[in-house]
Design an enzyme around this catalytic site. Structure first.
Site, PDB file in Angstrom:
ATOM      1  N   GLU A 151      51.046  85.001 106.932  1.00  0.00           N
ATOM      2  CA  GLU A 151      49.797  85.754 106.868  1.00  0.00           C
ATOM      3  C   GLU A 151      49.102  85.760 108.224  1.00  0.00           C
ATOM      4  O   GLU A 151      49.417  84.951 109.098  1.00  0.00           O
ATOM      5  CB  GLU A 151      48.871  85.166 105.808  1.00  0.00           C
ATOM      6  CG  GLU A 151      48.363  83.786 106.130  1.00  0.00           C
ATOM      7  CD  GLU A 151      47.288  83.314 105.165  1.00  0.00           C
ATOM      8  OE1 GLU A 151      46.365  84.085 104.892  1.00  0.00           O
ATOM      9  OE2 GLU A 151      47.380  82.166 104.706  1.00  0.00           O
ATOM     10  N   LYS A 203      38.743  90.663 107.048  1.00  0.00           N
ATOM     11  CA  LYS A 203      39.576  89.866 106.155  1.00  0.00           C
ATOM     12  C   LYS A 203      40.062  90.772 105.025  1.00  0.00           C
ATOM     13  O   LYS A 203      39.265  91.272 104.230  1.00  0.00           O
ATOM     14  CB  LYS A 203      38.764  88.697 105.599  1.00  0.00           C
ATOM     15  CG  LYS A 203      39.574  87.704 104.784  1.00  0.00           C
ATOM     16  CD  LYS A 203      38.684  86.552 104.335  1.00  0.00           C
ATOM     17  CE  LYS A 203      39.467  85.560 103.484  1.00  0.00           C
ATOM     18  NZ  LYS A 203      38.605  84.466 102.995  1.00  0.00           N
ATOM     19  N   ASP A 227      33.582  83.923  90.521  1.00  0.00           N
ATOM     20  CA  ASP A 227      34.295  83.990  91.793  1.00  0.00           C
ATOM     21  C   ASP A 227      35.707  83.436  91.622  1.00  0.00           C
ATOM     22  O   ASP A 227      35.920  82.218  91.593  1.00  0.00           O
ATOM     23  CB  ASP A 227      33.530  83.199  92.859  1.00  0.00           C
ATOM     24  CG  ASP A 227      34.043  83.480  94.268  1.00  0.00           C
ATOM     25  OD1 ASP A 227      35.104  84.122  94.393  1.00  0.00           O
ATOM     26  OD2 ASP A 227      33.375  83.055  95.238  1.00  0.00           O
ATOM     27  N   SER A 277      39.649  84.023  93.165  1.00  0.00           N
ATOM     28  CA  SER A 277      40.401  84.648  94.249  1.00  0.00           C
ATOM     29  C   SER A 277      41.397  85.676  93.723  1.00  0.00           C
ATOM     30  O   SER A 277      42.051  85.477  92.695  1.00  0.00           O
ATOM     31  CB  SER A 277      41.155  83.576  95.038  1.00  0.00           C
ATOM     32  OG  SER A 277      42.038  84.168  95.971  1.00  0.00           O
ATOM     33  N   ALA A 278      41.538  86.769  94.486  1.00  0.00           N
ATOM     34  CA  ALA A 278      42.548  87.779  94.163  1.00  0.00           C
ATOM     35  C   ALA A 278      43.964  87.230  94.286  1.00  0.00           C
ATOM     36  O   ALA A 278      44.907  87.818  93.752  1.00  0.00           O
ATOM     37  CB  ALA A 278      42.380  88.991  95.082  1.00  0.00           C
ATOM     38  N   LYS A 325      42.885  75.105  98.249  1.00  0.00           N
ATOM     39  CA  LYS A 325      41.778  74.653  99.086  1.00  0.00           C
ATOM     40  C   LYS A 325      40.872  73.716  98.287  1.00  0.00           C
ATOM     41  O   LYS A 325      40.555  73.966  97.127  1.00  0.00           O
ATOM     42  CB  LYS A 325      40.984  75.859  99.597  1.00  0.00           C
ATOM     43  CG  LYS A 325      41.815  76.791 100.476  1.00  0.00           C
ATOM     44  CD  LYS A 325      41.004  77.985 100.936  1.00  0.00           C
ATOM     45  CE  LYS A 325      41.829  78.900 101.840  1.00  0.00           C
ATOM     46  NZ  LYS A 325      42.825  79.684 101.095  1.00  0.00           N
TER      47      LYS A 325
END
Length: 303
Positions: free
Chosen positions: A25, A86, A138, A140-141, A159
């Site tokens: 990435e 981003k 919230d 994450s995708a 994380k």
């Protein structure tokens, strides 16, 4: 598709001759580390992949194109660029249409890797369900991408700013196996331990490659998470890091920082709070993951 995708010469040659490829990435370059450390680390990571028998394919959006593999000059230009967005899945069409630069997240990088038929991808740590999700929603995708994109993800767990328990529950619901490489415990980025086990411990790379073949040959679409703990000499104390993360999260909440801006903010704050030690740990785990990913790609490609 040719209008939108550009392959480096190194990647094109690998595809032509059937060499193993590892997707990397670009968010790590622009959001994970400051310049010039980011470019230096990116070059070192690419070389680690080469040294272990695979070809690196760093992914980014530049000049209205999806770049699968960055040249050395492109890496330098990208790493020193200002205003890089981003880029997750939702941002792809906007960035290509407007020719704005985009640093691909885990989700976008996986989508592009799958597009290029690259089956192994490496990163630092995955996204997941954020703490306080009951109020913020919230999530994450990355998690949805894991469910639909058939790419193995080598990482150092998730994380530590996340709700790890809920993240693992989400992965279980989506049928995404979490495989611990030589570990029974799901790592938490800077630390080797958490309160959560992996689904399966696998000590041999060839066995992991065989699991991937069986999964995809059976039509079981979606990713497998390969959890590779940070090297022990760079690991940070779990209790110490939990305290720092809690303090940094509280600061971020007070400052109104959330969504896709939260992770880069947290990485920067934790780096400041640890006197730069977290940056050293981040670089070390990325390199370790790249080595494992290269070995896995070679094994997967060989049968």
């Amino acid at each position: 598709m040719r209008r939108y995708v550009s392959y480096s010469e190194e990647v094109k040659e690998a595809m032509k001759y059937g060499k193993p490829l590892v997707a990397l990435e670009s968010t790590i370059i622009t959001y994970g580390m400051p310049y010039p450390e980011n470019v230096k680390a990116a070059r070192e990571v690419q070389q680690i992949v080469r040294d272990h028998g695979a070809v690196p394919a760093t992914i980014a959006i530049m000049d209205g194109k999806i770049k699968i593999g960055l040249t050395d000059d492109e890496l330098e230009r990208f790493g020193d660029s200002k205003g890089v967005i981003k880029a997750s899945r939702r941002d792809i069409s906007y960035l290509i249409a407007t020719k704005k630069p985009g640093a691909t997240t885990v989700a976008a990088s996986m989508f592009f890797a799958d597009l290029a038929r690259i089956r192994v991808f490496t990163t630092g740590a995955i996204g997941g369900v954020h703490r306080g999700v009951e109020q913020t929603m919230d999530i994450s995708a990355d998690l949805e991408e894991f469910a639909r994109t058939s790419v193995a993800v080598v990482c150092s767990g998730a994380k530590s700013i996340l709700d790890l328990g809920k993240t693992l529950e989400y992965l279980e619901t989506k049928g995404v196996p979490v495989i611990g490489y030589q570990t029974d415990i799901f790592p938490a980025f800077y630390t080797r331990n958490s309160a959560h086990p992996v689904d399966y411990r696998v000590d041999e790379i060839d066995m992991m490659a065989e699991m991937l073949r069986v999964k995809w040959n059976l039509g079981l679409e979606g990713s497998a998470i390969i959890a590779n703990p940070i090297p022990e000499e760079y690991a940070m104390d779990q209790e110490y890091m939990d305290g720092l993360v809690s303090d940094a999260l509280k600061e971020a909440e007070e400052m109104g920082i959330s969504g896709k801006n939260l992770t880069p903010h947290m990485l920067k704050r934790v780096q400041e709070m640890t006197g730069g030690k977290s940056l050293e740990a981040n670089i070390a785990l990325i390199k370790s993951n790249a080595e494992l990913a290269a070995k896995l790609a070679v094994s997967f490609n060989g049968n």
